[in-house]
Design a protein around this motif. Structure first.
Motif, short mmCIF file in Angstrom:
data_model
loop_
_atom_site.label_atom_id
_atom_site.label_comp_id
_atom_site.label_asym_id
_atom_site.label_seq_id
_atom_site.Cartn_x
_atom_site.Cartn_y
_atom_site.Cartn_z
N VAL A 53 0.84 -1.20 0.00
CA VAL A 53 0.00 0.00 0.00
C VAL A 53 0.87 1.25 0.00
CG1 VAL A 53 -1.75 1.29 1.30
CG2 VAL A 53 -1.82 -1.21 1.27
N ALA A 54 0.64 2.12 -0.97
CA ALA A 54 1.35 3.40 -1.00
C ALA A 54 0.55 4.43 -0.23
CB ALA A 54 1.54 3.85 -2.44
N ILE A 84 4.45 1.88 1.98
CA ILE A 84 5.47 2.70 1.32
C ILE A 84 4.97 4.14 1.29
CG2 ILE A 84 6.71 3.10 -0.86
CD1 ILE A 84 6.24 0.26 -1.65
N LEU A 85 5.84 5.08 1.52
CA LEU A 85 5.45 6.49 1.37
C LEU A 85 5.66 6.90 -0.09
CD1 LEU A 85 7.26 8.01 4.51
CD2 LEU A 85 4.83 7.41 4.31
N LEU A 86 4.67 7.58 -0.65
CA LEU A 86 4.78 8.04 -2.04
C LEU A 86 4.49 9.54 -2.08
CD1 LEU A 86 4.96 7.59 -5.11
CD2 LEU A 86 2.58 6.82 -5.06
N SER A 87 5.46 10.30 -2.56
CA SER A 87 5.27 11.76 -2.59
C SER A 87 5.36 12.29 -4.00
CB SER A 87 6.36 12.45 -1.78
OG SER A 87 6.24 12.13 -0.44
N GLN A 109 11.84 8.45 10.60
CA GLN A 109 11.13 8.25 11.87
C GLN A 109 10.27 7.00 11.84
OE1 GLN A 109 9.27 12.02 11.55
NE2 GLN A 109 10.97 13.17 12.45
N TYR A 110 9.61 6.74 10.71
CA TYR A 110 8.69 5.60 10.65
C TYR A 110 9.34 4.37 10.02
CZ TYR A 110 5.39 9.40 11.43
OH TYR A 110 4.75 10.49 11.92
N ASP A 111 10.56 4.56 9.55
CA ASP A 111 11.28 3.47 8.93
C ASP A 111 10.47 2.82 7.79
OD1 ASP A 111 13.34 1.71 8.54
OD2 ASP A 111 12.61 0.25 10.01
N LEU A 112 10.00 3.68 6.88
CA LEU A 112 9.24 3.19 5.73
C LEU A 112 9.97 3.60 4.45
CD1 LEU A 112 5.59 4.26 6.74
CD2 LEU A 112 6.53 1.94 6.77
N PRO A 113 9.88 2.80 3.39
CA PRO A 113 10.50 3.22 2.14
C PRO A 113 9.79 4.46 1.57
CG PRO A 113 9.62 0.96 1.96
CD PRO A 113 9.22 1.49 3.30
N LEU A 114 10.51 5.27 0.82
CA LEU A 114 9.92 6.49 0.25
C LEU A 114 10.27 6.60 -1.23
CD1 LEU A 114 8.81 9.49 0.29
CD2 LEU A 114 11.11 10.18 1.02
#
Ligand code: SF4
Ligand code: ZN
Length: 343
Positions: A53-54, A84-87, A109-114
């Motif tokens: 989930v992005a 995953i973080l998607l910007s 901070q959240y240790d998530l891929p970006l």
């Protein structure tokens, strides 16, 4: 005299919940806020175990709280999701470059891929350059259309199953009001839907886990959790009409907080008359994105920008689209019409 938390009756209440007026301590507020989002997710069946989930992350309060709560719930209830973080980098100097720094910190901070996708790499235009050409009146039309596609394209690159965004109850109630004020009944149901199924080739399902969260509570949650978010407004934000709808809603909320939920429910339950024609979905002949016309809105807007005819995608110029795209020359009057910037 200090007020006790009405839930645990042990700690001191530090806030009155904007949604229910309940007096709560910090821990109980965190708990009820998170549990409500969990309930929204479970009762609407938003995710399945194993999905990637992005999270659409802008660095603002909504998407920062969304990322935080999704991570907490994914661990607490073992959703089994890969987050995953998607910007999207619209290319807005002094706004997006700073907010993206916030997203980069959230990633740590959240240790998530970006993943960051930019208008410049996708379309060859930054919002800074677009505003230079089109001015400050219709810039958000370009930005909104481009962002929608950019999120999809970024999500495709990451091979995700779904995108979730930080839209909250206030945002949705505002959109309901805007559609009512525009008489756009066909959109009411769709704009309040908690998730869109994959609308066909090329479009990923989207969902809104914070759909029933009040903006005021999102702010309180971010504040008490000391989350790191960016709170500056976009420098190109001229959206005056939405601003009125927003102010109106806030006025109603101050008299009766349930007004937000009531407007949202009205939008959900107003049915579309049989006679309202919904557009038939196909795909864009140029980029393959979902579209009800031969060319998608992004491709028409882009064609206008690249030809120095920014009005092309704004308003109704379908006859001219056809002419331009089949390389027929425009008359002088037509060209003048599409060039005007003060629209
Ligand atoms: Fe884009 Fe308009 Fe939002 Fe700024 S306010 S980010 S220009 S849509
Ligand atoms: Zn297209």
């Amino acid at each position: 005299m200090p007020v006790q938390c009405s839930r645990c009756a042990e700690q001191r209440a530090v806030l009155k919940r904007p949604k229910t007026s309940q007096s709560l301590c910090k821990d109980c507020f965190f708990w009820v806020f998170e549990e409500e989002v969990h309930h929204t997710i479970v009762s609407a069946g938003l995710f399945k175990a194993g999905e990637t989930v992005a999270i659409g992350a802008s660095g603002g309060k909504d998407s920062t709280v969304l990322a935080h709560v999704m991570k907490v719930l994914n661990e607490r209830y073992q959703y089994g999701l890969h987050l995953i973080l998607l910007s999207v980098d619209e290319g807005i100097t002094g706004y997006r470059d700073d907010s993206l720094e916030t997203v980069k910190r959230n990633q740590q901070q959240y240790d998530l891929p970006l993943k960051i996708v930019s208008y410049e790499e996708l379309y060859g235009w930054t919002m800074d350059a677009i505003v230079k050409q089109v001015g400050m009146k219709n810039n958000c039309t370009f930005c909104g259309v481009f962002r929608r596609q950019a999120l999809d394209r970024g999500a495709k690159l990451l091979n995700v199953d779904k995108i979730c965004t930080g839209h909250n109850a206030d945002d949705l109630a505002e959109t309901v009001l805007m559609n009512v004020l525009r008489g756009d009944i066909a959109r009411l149901r769709r704009c309040t839907a908690i998730s869109t199924s994959s609308g066909g080739e090329g479009v990923l399902p989207r969902c809104k886990p914070l759909k029933y969260a009040y903006e005021k509570e999102i702010v309180l949650y971010a504040y008490f959790k000391k989350l790191d978010y960016f709170s500056t407004e976009c420098i190109y934000s001229p959206n005056a009409y939405r601003g009125h709808a927003r102010a109106f809603l806030k006025d109603l909320e101050s008299v009766r907080p349930s007004a937000i939920m009531a407007v949202l429910h009205s939008g959900e339950n107003l049915s579309v008359k049989e006679s309202v024609k919904m557009p038939v979905q196909g795909t864009c002949s140029r980029c393959g994105y979902i579209s009800s016309q031969n060319l998608c809105k992004a491709c028409v807007l882009l064609e206008g920008l690249n030809r120095g005819l920014p009005r092309l995608g704004i308003g109704k110029h379908h006859r001219l689209h056809g002419k331009l795209l089949s390389q027929q020359p425009l008359t002088e009057a037509e060209e003048r019409k599409l060039k005007a910037v003060d629209f």
